[in-house]
Design a protein around this motif. Structure first.
Motif, PDB file in Angstrom:
ATOM      1  N   LYS A 293       8.332 -16.759  -5.765  1.00  0.00           N
ATOM      2  CA  LYS A 293       8.275 -16.577  -7.071  1.00  0.00           C
ATOM      3  C   LYS A 293       8.462 -18.120  -7.782  1.00  0.00           C
ATOM      4  O   LYS A 293       7.614 -18.281  -8.682  1.00  0.00           O
ATOM      5  CB  LYS A 293       9.251 -15.547  -7.577  1.00  0.00           C
ATOM      6  CG  LYS A 293       9.095 -14.319  -7.124  1.00  0.00           C
ATOM      7  CD  LYS A 293       8.171 -13.476  -7.828  1.00  0.00           C
ATOM      8  CE  LYS A 293       8.089 -11.926  -7.563  1.00  0.00           C
ATOM      9  NZ  LYS A 293       7.065 -11.222  -8.184  1.00  0.00           N
ATOM     10  N   ASP A 294       9.264 -18.727  -7.526  1.00  0.00           N
ATOM     11  CA  ASP A 294       9.545 -20.102  -7.997  1.00  0.00           C
ATOM     12  C   ASP A 294       8.232 -20.847  -7.850  1.00  0.00           C
ATOM     13  O   ASP A 294       8.072 -21.633  -8.465  1.00  0.00           O
ATOM     14  CB  ASP A 294      10.808 -20.913  -7.185  1.00  0.00           C
ATOM     15  CG  ASP A 294      12.009 -20.000  -7.741  1.00  0.00           C
ATOM     16  OD1 ASP A 294      12.116 -19.344  -8.707  1.00  0.00           O
ATOM     17  OD2 ASP A 294      13.252 -20.364  -7.037  1.00  0.00           O
TER      18      ASP A 294
ATOM     19  N   LEU B 212       1.692 -22.026 -12.452  1.00  0.00           N
ATOM     20  CA  LEU B 212       1.688 -21.341 -13.650  1.00  0.00           C
ATOM     21  C   LEU B 212       1.912 -22.563 -14.694  1.00  0.00           C
ATOM     22  O   LEU B 212       1.219 -22.702 -15.704  1.00  0.00           O
ATOM     23  CB  LEU B 212       2.698 -20.157 -13.877  1.00  0.00           C
ATOM     24  CG  LEU B 212       2.179 -18.738 -13.291  1.00  0.00           C
ATOM     25  CD1 LEU B 212       3.301 -17.694 -13.905  1.00  0.00           C
ATOM     26  CD2 LEU B 212       0.874 -18.236 -14.208  1.00  0.00           C
ATOM     27  N   ASP B 213       2.924 -23.263 -14.310  1.00  0.00           N
ATOM     28  CA  ASP B 213       3.507 -24.350 -15.251  1.00  0.00           C
ATOM     29  C   ASP B 213       2.295 -25.486 -15.230  1.00  0.00           C
ATOM     30  O   ASP B 213       2.001 -25.833 -16.374  1.00  0.00           O
ATOM     31  CB  ASP B 213       4.823 -25.095 -14.932  1.00  0.00           C
ATOM     32  CG  ASP B 213       5.079 -25.947 -15.793  1.00  0.00           C
ATOM     33  OD1 ASP B 213       5.375 -25.805 -16.889  1.00  0.00           O
ATOM     34  OD2 ASP B 213       5.540 -27.370 -15.379  1.00  0.00           O
TER      35      ASP B 213
ATOM     36  N   ALA C  45       4.967 -15.994 -17.870  1.00  0.00           N
ATOM     37  CA  ALA C  45       4.943 -15.347 -16.355  1.00  0.00           C
ATOM     38  C   ALA C  45       5.217 -13.726 -16.351  1.00  0.00           C
ATOM     39  O   ALA C  45       4.579 -13.153 -15.461  1.00  0.00           O
ATOM     40  CB  ALA C  45       6.040 -16.131 -15.733  1.00  0.00           C
ATOM     41  N   ASP C  46       5.782 -13.257 -17.542  1.00  0.00           N
ATOM     42  CA  ASP C  46       6.448 -11.711 -17.319  1.00  0.00           C
ATOM     43  C   ASP C  46       5.228 -11.156 -17.997  1.00  0.00           C
ATOM     44  O   ASP C  46       5.573  -9.893 -18.255  1.00  0.00           O
ATOM     45  CB  ASP C  46       7.721 -11.736 -17.826  1.00  0.00           C
ATOM     46  CG  ASP C  46       8.789 -12.538 -16.922  1.00  0.00           C
ATOM     47  OD1 ASP C  46       8.524 -12.487 -15.475  1.00  0.00           O
ATOM     48  OD2 ASP C  46       9.852 -12.835 -17.344  1.00  0.00           O
TER      49      ASP C  46
ATOM     50  N   GLN D 199      -7.966 -16.640 -17.576  1.00  0.00           N
ATOM     51  CA  GLN D 199      -8.525 -17.582 -16.878  1.00  0.00           C
ATOM     52  C   GLN D 199      -7.537 -18.450 -15.985  1.00  0.00           C
ATOM     53  O   GLN D 199      -7.733 -18.954 -15.013  1.00  0.00           O
ATOM     54  CB  GLN D 199      -9.858 -18.477 -17.354  1.00  0.00           C
ATOM     55  CG  GLN D 199     -10.735 -18.823 -16.721  1.00  0.00           C
ATOM     56  CD  GLN D 199     -11.647 -17.848 -16.164  1.00  0.00           C
ATOM     57  OE1 GLN D 199     -11.240 -16.831 -15.640  1.00  0.00           O
ATOM     58  NE2 GLN D 199     -12.827 -18.022 -16.497  1.00  0.00           N
ATOM     59  N   ARG D 200      -6.726 -19.157 -16.955  1.00  0.00           N
ATOM     60  CA  ARG D 200      -5.570 -20.125 -16.278  1.00  0.00           C
ATOM     61  C   ARG D 200      -4.815 -19.419 -15.481  1.00  0.00           C
ATOM     62  O   ARG D 200      -4.366 -20.105 -14.154  1.00  0.00           O
ATOM     63  CB  ARG D 200      -4.821 -20.567 -17.696  1.00  0.00           C
ATOM     64  CG  ARG D 200      -5.532 -21.448 -18.552  1.00  0.00           C
ATOM     65  CD  ARG D 200      -4.611 -22.400 -19.466  1.00  0.00           C
ATOM     66  NE  ARG D 200      -4.870 -21.844 -20.768  1.00  0.00           N
ATOM     67  CZ  ARG D 200      -3.802 -22.200 -21.570  1.00  0.00           C
ATOM     68  NH1 ARG D 200      -2.754 -22.824 -21.269  1.00  0.00           N
ATOM     69  NH2 ARG D 200      -4.054 -22.025 -23.028  1.00  0.00           N
ATOM     70  N   VAL D 201      -4.381 -18.266 -15.564  1.00  0.00           N
ATOM     71  CA  VAL D 201      -3.548 -17.198 -14.703  1.00  0.00           C
ATOM     72  C   VAL D 201      -4.437 -17.164 -13.066  1.00  0.00           C
ATOM     73  O   VAL D 201      -3.791 -17.600 -12.066  1.00  0.00           O
ATOM     74  CB  VAL D 201      -3.194 -16.005 -15.171  1.00  0.00           C
ATOM     75  CG1 VAL D 201      -2.791 -15.223 -13.947  1.00  0.00           C
ATOM     76  CG2 VAL D 201      -2.188 -16.103 -16.120  1.00  0.00           C
TER      77      VAL D 201
END
Length: 245
Positions: free
Chosen positions: A118-119, A125-126, A134-135, A147-149
């Protein structure tokens, strides 16, 4: 010489109930470490080309190889980012869940997803500017954020060869800048990226090479060699707008 990242010979696709093939006798060899645009009019077979190469749709060919071996045996070296319109955005998963999916090859089938995974996914994501979301359920995100995700998920796979189907379509300026910056960094890292792209005016600004299709291959190579009035007139079957590329 090492084998090319992608080597395709005599690739054809014929959809059921269609008289004409979607793609016919495509030969193509990708240049390593380059950012290549796959261009052509609507219905030219751009997305079909990527799907056929990945084995997602039936096709015929003499050869489809990645790094000198059949693509089917090289999936750990390839990542595919589909069109945003092909995704079920109502599926109940968060942005972090989607990014973590890119790590499944590393985690292993049916193995638990641990905090370290997850980290790591949060790190991707960062990288695309989405750590604060994230959530968030993916259906609650804007088109550019979605699109970025999905780009984060693709990056998490850490492949050598990227296939991206219209990652810049319909995104906001901020998302476009982030995606282009990441593509340029991937190229600097020696990755090979093939991108289905719809905007002829920006091809010369963003890409090194181009593959011009309209059911058959019209041209391939450096952008300036491909984007000639003659080639574009053949592909689009009409006079071409000036200042393309």
């Amino acid at each position: 010489m090492p084998p090319p990242p992608l080597d395709v010979k005599n690739l054809s696709v014929h959809y059921h109930l269609q008289d004409e093939p979607a793609l016919s006798a495509i030969d193509y060899r990708a240049e390593a470490g380059k950012l290549t645009a796959i261009i052509g009019p609507n219905g030219a077979g751009k997305s079909t080309f990527l799907k056929a190469v990945m084995g997602l749709i039936p096709s015929t060919s003499e050869k489809i190889e990645a790094f000198g071996k059949p693509v089917a045996t090289q999936k750990d070296k390839i990542a595919y980012m589909p069109q945003r319109s092909s995704v079920d955005w109502d599926f109940p998963v968060s942005a972090l869940d989607v990014a973590t999916m890119g790590l499944y090859g590393k985690i292993g089938l049916l193995r638990p997803v641990r905090k370290k995974h997850k980290d790591e996914a949060r790190g991707y994501l960062d990288q695309v500017g989405m750590a604060d979301y994230a959530d968030r359920q993916i259906g609650q995100l804007s088109g550019g954020q979605q699109q970025r995700v999905f780009l984060a998920r693709t990056l998490a796979q850490n492949p050598s060869l990227y296939f991206m189907d219209e990652p810049l379509a319909g995104v906001d300026i901020a998302t476009e800048k982030i995606i282009i910056s990441i593509l340029e960094q991937l190229k600097k890292d020696g990755k090979t990226i093939l991108v289905v792209h719809h905007d002829l005016q920006s091809v010369g600004s963003f890409f090194d090479n181009a593959l011009l299709l309209n059911k058959v291959k019209i041209s391939e190579g450096p952008v300036k060699k491909v984007l000639t009035p003659s080639n574009l007139s053949i592909a689009y079957k009409s006079p071409v707008i000036a200042n393309v590329g």
